[in-house]
Enzyme design. Structure first.
Site: not given
Length: 408
Positions: A154, A213
């Site tokens: 994003d 992540y």
């Protein structure tokens, strides 16, 4: 006359557990998360992208040279097939890129926006074969390549080893030419880590077995006025999040300080140890994370499409090397959350981080994240944490090795 659906108003999820009165509202979550000195984290990520620093500085020296190594060694089917005719005649290149999220509007190409995919495909346009180039010219389209990626990020999210690929029928294209062409487009913001030729069977997304992540959450107080500005920004974003996730629902401002229950004082701090305890309950389980997803299609709200398997979910305290005079010489204290899973839903990591922090502050039971998965409304979880702290570290194409983690 307004219909029943138009009159329906949602302002907050009604929790029923003993911690309901000490749990932050959605607005309070945003104020807390956005009121942190994110510039320090952004600067650290920028150094990582440009190769001026390493993640090892957060966690201290390791036995190996690098806990997380280049995913080049995990590329499947590196050897080309003997038959180089037909569809196998085309050459596939695997590209690993590192980019800073602050300078891009996410990965996916969108009209009028500065995206990583748009930049990469413009750069590799010069390597498109003549036939495809002429087809695009005849249609009045710019000559660009076509890339596929391991996972879209994003706006505001950084990546250190994002994997993408493209193919061409030209035989005169070298790895260095591709690397130079992409690096030339956005110096100091995007850097090609490596380029390699792989088998036609390689697909960055479908061949990947896991993604890692890292979320860095700063504890520094920063300047009060800057925090207030960020809080206001967070509230605006919160309203936008609701409208995107449920466009058919009306939204109203959530209760402020004067609307809180009298005599109830909500906590304003949490411990990293508690966040770590909450996250560990997710390890090694195949679970549906639909309550922790945002902006997913209705067809993906139930069943296997929402199921993810987390190999690793841990949190630990660390320090970012910092030269700012306002902070100690040994750097700013931060919380690092490391998540490794076979796949992640839209904004799942950011919602999971924010919810874990909220529940840790409220003093919830250790299995609260598992219980929240059984909720019927996504407002049971917290709104997404700021994208500034999120980073896609790497993508793996071999079986996950738990020893190759930062947090144990």
């Amino acid at each position: 006359m307004a219909t029943e659906a138009e009159e329906k108003v949602y302002n907050h999820y009604a929790h029923t557990d003993p911690c309901k009165d000490s749990r932050w509202t959605a607005r309070e979550c945003y104020e807390f998360m956005y009121g942190k000195p994110w510039k320090v984290v952004n600067d650290f990520y920028l150094d990582l992208v440009n190769g001026h620093s390493s993640l090892a500085e957060l966690f201290g020296p390791k036995d190996d040279d690098d806990t997380v190594r280049s995913s080049d060694e995990y590329a499947p089917e590196n050897s080309l097939p003997d038959d180089q005719s037909g569809r196998w005649a085309r050459v596939t290149f695997k590209i690993i890129v590192s980019y800073h999220g602050e300078y891009f509007d996410g990965w996916q190409k969108q009209p009028g926006l500065n995206t990583v995919q748009g930049l990469v495909e413009r750069s590799i346009g010069m390597f498109v074969d003549d036939r495809k180039a002429q087809q695009r010219k005849d249609k009045g389209l710019p000559v660009e390549g076509m890339s596929v990626v391991a996972g879209r990020t994003d706006k505001g999210v950084t990546a250190l080893n994002q994997v993408c690929s493209f193919y061409t029928w030209r035989k005169d294209v070298s790895n260095e030419e591709i690397k130079h062409a992409i690096n030339f487009e956005a110096p100091e913001k995007l850097r090609v880590v490596s380029v390699s030729q792989v088998s036609r069977a390689f697909h960055p997304n479908f061949c990947a077995k896991w993604r890692r992540y890292l979320y860095i959450f700063p504890f520094g107080e920063g300047d009060c006025r800057e925090q207030t500005s960020e809080m206001d920004k967070g509230q605006r974003c919160w309203k936008s999040e609701i409208s995107e996730d449920n466009p058919e629902e009306k939204t109203i401002d959530l209760p402020g300080e004067k609307d809180k229950l009298e005599g109830v004082k909500k906590p304003t701090s949490f411990t990293v140890r508690r966040v770590d305890q909450l996250l560990q309950h997710l390890q090694g389980k195949l679970l549906s994370y639909r309550m922790f997803a945002r902006d997913t299609k209705a067809s993906r709200n139930t069943g296997p499409p929402t199921e993810c398997f987390l190999y690793h979910a841990r949190a630990a305290e660390a320090r970012i090397p910092c030269t700012n005079k306002d902070h100690a010489t040994d750097g700013m204290k931060v919380m690092c959350i490391e998540l490794v899973g076979n796949r992640f839903l839209r904004r799942m990591v950011r919602v999971l981080v924010a919810t874990a922090v909220r529940e840790a502050a409220a003093g919830s039971e250790e299995d609260v994240l598992l219980k929240l998965m059984e909720a019927t409304c996504r407002r049971a979880t917290a709104p997404p944490a700021p994208p500034d702290g999120l980073c896609l570290v790497d993508v793996g194409y071999s079986d996950f090795d738990p020893q190759k983690c930062f947090i144990h």
